[in-house]
Design a protein around this motif. Structure first.
Motif, mmCIF file in Angstrom:
data_model
loop_
_atom_site.group_PDB
_atom_site.id
_atom_site.type_symbol
_atom_site.label_atom_id
_atom_site.label_comp_id
_atom_site.label_asym_id
_atom_site.label_seq_id
_atom_site.Cartn_x
_atom_site.Cartn_y
_atom_site.Cartn_z
ATOM 1 N N GLU A 44 0.842 -1.203 0.000
ATOM 2 C CA GLU A 44 0.000 0.000 0.000
ATOM 3 C C GLU A 44 0.876 1.251 0.000
ATOM 4 O O GLU A 44 0.661 2.210 -0.748
ATOM 5 C CB GLU A 44 -0.890 0.018 1.250
ATOM 6 C CG GLU A 44 -1.821 -1.159 1.395
ATOM 7 C CD GLU A 44 -3.101 -0.991 0.596
ATOM 8 O OE1 GLU A 44 -3.214 0.002 -0.128
ATOM 9 O OE2 GLU A 44 -3.981 -1.857 0.686
ATOM 10 N N PHE A 110 3.991 -2.664 -8.232
ATOM 11 C CA PHE A 110 4.433 -1.292 -7.968
ATOM 12 C C PHE A 110 5.864 -1.041 -8.402
ATOM 13 O O PHE A 110 6.385 0.043 -8.208
ATOM 14 C CB PHE A 110 4.196 -0.951 -6.485
ATOM 15 C CG PHE A 110 2.745 -1.042 -6.128
ATOM 16 C CD1 PHE A 110 2.306 -1.880 -5.108
ATOM 17 C CD2 PHE A 110 1.796 -0.328 -6.854
ATOM 18 C CE1 PHE A 110 0.961 -1.996 -4.816
ATOM 19 C CE2 PHE A 110 0.450 -0.431 -6.568
ATOM 20 C CZ PHE A 110 0.024 -1.267 -5.543
ATOM 21 N N ASN A 134 -9.077 -9.700 -4.307
ATOM 22 C CA ASN A 134 -8.298 -10.353 -3.262
ATOM 23 C C ASN A 134 -8.775 -9.922 -1.879
ATOM 24 O O ASN A 134 -8.936 -10.728 -0.964
ATOM 25 C CB ASN A 134 -6.825 -9.955 -3.489
ATOM 26 C CG ASN A 134 -5.944 -10.303 -2.329
ATOM 27 O OD1 ASN A 134 -6.008 -9.618 -1.312
ATOM 28 N ND2 ASN A 134 -5.179 -11.365 -2.461
ATOM 29 N N GLN A 135 -9.076 -8.639 -1.724
ATOM 30 C CA GLN A 135 -9.397 -8.105 -0.400
ATOM 31 C C GLN A 135 -10.819 -8.412 0.041
ATOM 32 O O GLN A 135 -11.110 -8.559 1.225
ATOM 33 C CB GLN A 135 -9.081 -6.602 -0.355
ATOM 34 C CG GLN A 135 -7.570 -6.368 -0.399
ATOM 35 C CD GLN A 135 -7.149 -4.913 -0.645
ATOM 36 O OE1 GLN A 135 -6.053 -4.526 -0.320
ATOM 37 N NE2 GLN A 135 -8.019 -4.115 -1.247
ATOM 38 N N TYR A 146 -7.200 -8.372 10.910
ATOM 39 C CA TYR A 146 -6.951 -8.294 9.470
ATOM 40 C C TYR A 146 -8.289 -8.244 8.723
ATOM 41 O O TYR A 146 -8.498 -7.404 7.856
ATOM 42 C CB TYR A 146 -6.126 -9.518 9.049
ATOM 43 C CG TYR A 146 -5.477 -9.475 7.685
ATOM 44 C CD1 TYR A 146 -5.104 -10.661 7.045
ATOM 45 C CD2 TYR A 146 -5.202 -8.284 7.020
ATOM 46 C CE1 TYR A 146 -4.482 -10.656 5.801
ATOM 47 C CE2 TYR A 146 -4.577 -8.265 5.776
ATOM 48 C CZ TYR A 146 -4.227 -9.458 5.167
ATOM 49 O OH TYR A 146 -3.605 -9.452 3.933
ATOM 50 N N GLY A 198 -0.464 -13.736 -7.254
ATOM 51 C CA GLY A 198 0.527 -14.706 -6.802
ATOM 52 C C GLY A 198 0.744 -15.806 -7.818
ATOM 53 O O GLY A 198 0.020 -15.896 -8.810
ATOM 54 N N SER A 210 -2.152 -21.820 4.369
ATOM 55 C CA SER A 210 -3.014 -20.634 4.563
ATOM 56 C C SER A 210 -4.481 -20.985 4.340
ATOM 57 O O SER A 210 -5.356 -20.426 4.981
ATOM 58 C CB SER A 210 -2.586 -19.513 3.597
ATOM 59 O OG SER A 210 -1.376 -18.936 4.041
HETATM 60 N N1 3HC Z 1 4.387 -9.521 -5.634
HETATM 61 C C1 3HC Z 1 5.408 -9.841 -4.798
HETATM 62 N N2 3HC Z 1 5.502 -11.032 -4.136
HETATM 63 C C2 3HC Z 1 4.505 -11.917 -4.349
HETATM 64 C C3 3HC Z 1 3.404 -11.657 -5.192
HETATM 65 C C4 3HC Z 1 3.374 -10.395 -5.855
HETATM 66 N N3 3HC Z 1 2.396 -10.062 -6.695
HETATM 67 N N4 3HC Z 1 2.576 -12.741 -5.175
HETATM 68 C C5 3HC Z 1 3.154 -13.643 -4.365
HETATM 69 N N5 3HC Z 1 4.306 -13.157 -3.870
HETATM 70 C C6 3HC Z 1 5.248 -13.833 -2.979
HETATM 71 C C7 3HC Z 1 4.595 -14.222 -1.663
HETATM 72 O O1 3HC Z 1 4.673 -13.134 -0.733
HETATM 73 C C8 3HC Z 1 5.458 -15.418 -1.256
HETATM 74 O O2 3HC Z 1 6.716 -14.961 -0.752
HETATM 75 P P1 3HC Z 1 6.989 -14.919 0.848
HETATM 76 O O3 3HC Z 1 6.697 -16.309 1.362
HETATM 77 O O4 3HC Z 1 8.417 -14.483 0.982
HETATM 78 O O5 3HC Z 1 6.009 -13.878 1.398
HETATM 79 C C9 3HC Z 1 5.794 -16.072 -2.600
HETATM 80 O O6 3HC Z 1 5.607 -15.071 -3.603
HETATM 81 C C10 3HC Z 1 4.924 -17.278 -2.911
HETATM 82 O O7 3HC Z 1 3.589 -16.866 -3.045
HETATM 83 P P2 3HC Z 1 2.407 -17.600 -2.248
HETATM 84 O O8 3HC Z 1 1.216 -17.680 -3.154
HETATM 85 O O9 3HC Z 1 2.921 -18.876 -1.649
HETATM 86 O O10 3HC Z 1 2.188 -16.559 -1.058
HETATM 87 P P3 3HC Z 1 0.799 -16.171 -0.338
HETATM 88 O O11 3HC Z 1 0.054 -17.392 0.092
HETATM 89 O O12 3HC Z 1 1.165 -15.162 0.679
HETATM 90 O O13 3HC Z 1 -0.088 -15.482 -1.504
HETATM 91 C C11 3HC Z 1 -0.771 -13.207 -1.951
HETATM 92 C C12 3HC Z 1 0.340 -14.263 -2.091
HETATM 93 C C13 3HC Z 1 -1.995 -13.678 -2.764
HETATM 94 C C14 3HC Z 1 -0.271 -11.867 -2.460
HETATM 95 C C15 3HC Z 1 -1.169 -13.111 -0.463
HETATM 96 O O14 3HC Z 1 -0.003 -12.828 0.285
HETATM 97 C C16 3HC Z 1 -2.191 -12.026 -0.192
HETATM 98 O O15 3HC Z 1 -3.365 -12.202 -0.416
HETATM 99 N N6 3HC Z 1 -1.705 -10.870 0.356
HETATM 100 C C17 3HC Z 1 -2.616 -9.803 0.740
HETATM 101 C C18 3HC Z 1 -2.967 -8.951 -0.448
HETATM 102 C C19 3HC Z 1 -1.782 -8.138 -0.939
HETATM 103 O O16 3HC Z 1 -0.720 -8.129 -0.370
HETATM 104 N N7 3HC Z 1 -1.980 -7.427 -2.036
HETATM 105 C C20 3HC Z 1 -0.881 -6.643 -2.595
HETATM 106 C C21 3HC Z 1 -1.429 -5.519 -3.338
HETATM 107 S S1 3HC Z 1 -2.113 -4.353 -2.245
HETATM 108 C C22 3HC Z 1 -2.799 -3.257 -3.282
HETATM 109 O O17 3HC Z 1 -2.798 -3.449 -4.446
HETATM 110 C C23 3HC Z 1 -3.423 -2.043 -2.690
HETATM 111 C C24 3HC Z 1 -4.294 -1.315 -3.636
HETATM 112 O O18 3HC Z 1 -4.886 -0.303 -2.858
HETATM 113 C C25 3HC Z 1 -3.556 -0.660 -4.744
#
Ligand code: 3HC
Length: 311
Positions: A44, A110, A134-135, A146, A198, A210
Motif C-alpha cells: 500500500e 508497484f 483479493n481483499q 486483518y 501470486g 493458509s
Molecule cells: N508480488 C510480490 N511477491 C509476491 C506476489 C506479488 N504479486 N505474489 C506472491 N508473492 C510472494 C509471496 O509473498 C510469497 O513470498 P513470501 O513467502 O516471501 O512472502 C511467494 O511469492 C509465494 O507466493 P504464495 O502464493 O505462496 O504466497 P501467499 O500465500 O502469501 O499469496 C498473496 C500471495 C496472494 C499476495 C497473499 O499474500 C495475499 O493475499 N496478500 C494480501 C494482499 C496483498 O498483499 N496485495 C498486494 C497488493 S495491495 C494493493 O494493491 C493495494 C491497492 O490499494 C492498490
C-alpha cells in the motif's frame, strides 16, 4: 497441553470464529500472518509512489483532487495494516526495517513505471480492481484485526477502481491519440495485474497451509480467474483490446481461457531486478529519514498531552 490448545484452535478456525490478538495461536500461524499483513502494508505504501509521480501533472484540478484522495487512502490502508500486524507482537520499526533492507516483499505491480497519464486510469481500474477481488475474500480471513481492516479498505478501494475506469473511459472516447494512450496503458498493465494474485496454485508454497488456517479463503488461481472474467467485459465496454491473443470465452467452463503468464518476469521483479525497484526502496528510505521530525514532533506532542491529562 499444546496438543489440546492446538485442537481447540483448529476447531475455532473450522467453525469460522475470528482468532483475536490475545488468543493462543500456533507460532507458525502468527509468523505467516506477520509476513502477509506486513507485505500487504508495504504494498500500500510503496503503491503511493507510482501514482504520486502524476500528481503535479494531472490534466485537471478535478483529476488532481481525486488522485490526491486516492493516494491518501493508500497511505491510510498501509497504516491500518501495519497496526493490524503489530497486534501480533511485532514493532513498526521492525516492519519498516524489513522493507528498507529488502528482506520483506511488496507487490511486484508497484515496480512498474507510470509512463503516461493513462497509467493512472489503468492502475485504478486494473490494480485496484485486482486488489478488490483479493481483499473482498480477505474480509473472511480467520485473523480478526486483518478481516476488520479489510471491511473499511474494500469500501475505499471500490472508489479507487471506479475513478480509474472513468478516467480511461474519457480517454477511450476521446481523440485517436487518447485512445492509443489508453490501449498502450492496458497493454503494459494487464499481465502484471494478473501476477498480483501470486504464482499458480501448484507453485504457491504458502497456499495449502493458509487455506487450512482460513487465512486464505480462495486460491490464487480462483481469484485471478474471477478477476479476468469480470474485467474482460469492462475492456470491451471501453472498446479496448486485452493484449492476450489466446484469450477466449469457454462456453463449457463459463470462464475465459487466457494465455501463459510470464512467471520468469514475475520472479525477476520479485527479486527486485530492474531500476524501478531500487528507486522505490530509496524513495521510501529517504521519506522515512527526511520526515523523522514529524514522528518526533507527534510523539512529543502526545507525551505532553498525556502528562497534562495525568496532572
Ligand atoms: N508480488 C510480490 N511477491 C509476491 C506476489 C506479488 N504479486 N505474489 C506472491 N508473492 C510472494 C509471496 O509473498 C510469497 O513470498 P513470501 O513467502 O516471501 O512472502 C511467494 O511469492 C509465494 O507466493 P504464495 O502464493 O505462496 O504466497 P501467499 O500465500 O502469501 O499469496 C498473496 C500471495 C496472494 C499476495 C497473499 O499474500 C495475499 O493475499 N496478500 C494480501 C494482499 C496483498 O498483499 N496485495 C498486494 C497488493 S495491495 C494493493 O494493491 C493495494 C491497492 O490499494 C492498490
Amino acid at each position: 497441553e499444546d496438543a489440546d490448545r492446538l485442537a481447540a484452535f483448529d476447531a475455532r478456525v473450522a467453525a469460522d470464529d475470528f482468532i483475536e490478538p490475545k488468543d493462543w495461536m500456533p507460532e507458525a500461524y502468527r509468523k505467516t500472518l506477520i509476513r502477509q499483513i506486513s507485505q500487504h502494508a508495504h504494498s500500500e505504501v510503496v503503491g503511493m509512489l507510482p501514482e504520486g509521480n502524476w500528481l503535479t501533472r494531472a490534466p485537471s484540478l478535478r483529476r488532481k483532487a481525486i488522485l490526491l484522495a486516492k493516494i491518501q487512502d493508500e497511505g491510510g490502508h498501509g497504516l491500518y495494516l501495519y497496526s493490524a500486524a503489530e497486534t501480533l507482537g511485532v514493532t513498526r520499526e521492525e516492519l519498516i526495517e524489513a522493507l528498507h533492507s529488502g528482506r520483506a516483499k511488496y507487490s511486484t505491480i508497484f515496480n512498474y513505471p507510470t509512463l503516461t497519464w493513462a497509467d493512472i486510469g489503468a492502475i485504478g481500474w486494473l490494480v485496484d480492481g485486482a486488489a478488490i477481488m483479493n481483499q473482498v475474500a480477505l474480509q473472511r480471513t480467520s485473523y480478526g484485526p486483518y478481516a476488520r481492516a479489510m471491511v473499511r479498505i474494500c469500501k475505499e478501494e471500490s472508489f479507487h477502481q471506479r475513478q480509474g475506469y472513468e478516467a480511461l473511459m474519457v480517454l477511450a472516447n476521446g481523440t485517436h491519440a487518447q485512445r492509443r494512450m489508453a490501449q498502450d496503458a492496458l497493454n503494459r498493465w494487464w499481465w502484471p495485474s494478473l501476477m498480483m494474485f501470486g504464482p499458480p496454485d501448484d507453485n504457491s508454497p504458502n497456499s495449502a497451509q493458509s487455506i487450512r488456517w482460513r487465512i486464505k479463503r480462495e486460491t490464487n488461481d480462483e481469484l485471478r480467474q474471477r478477476f479476468i472474467d469480470a474485467t474482460v467485459p469492462q475492456a470491451e465496454a471501453l472498446g479496448l483490446s486485452i493484449p492476450d491473443p489466446a484469450l477466449k470465452w469457454n462456453e463449457a467452463t463459463q470462464h475465459y481461457d487466457c494465455g501463459q503468464i510470464d512467471w520468469e518476469e514475475f520472479y525477476a521483479v520479485v527479486r527486485g531486478e530492474g531500476a524501478t525497484a531500487k528507486d522505490r526502496i530509496q524513495a521510501r528510505i529517504d521519506a522515512w529519514e527526511k520526515n523523522a521530525w514529524v514522528r518526533e514532533a507527534a510523539l512529543a506532542h502526545a507525551a505532553k498531552r498525556s502528562t497534562k491529562q495525568a496532572a
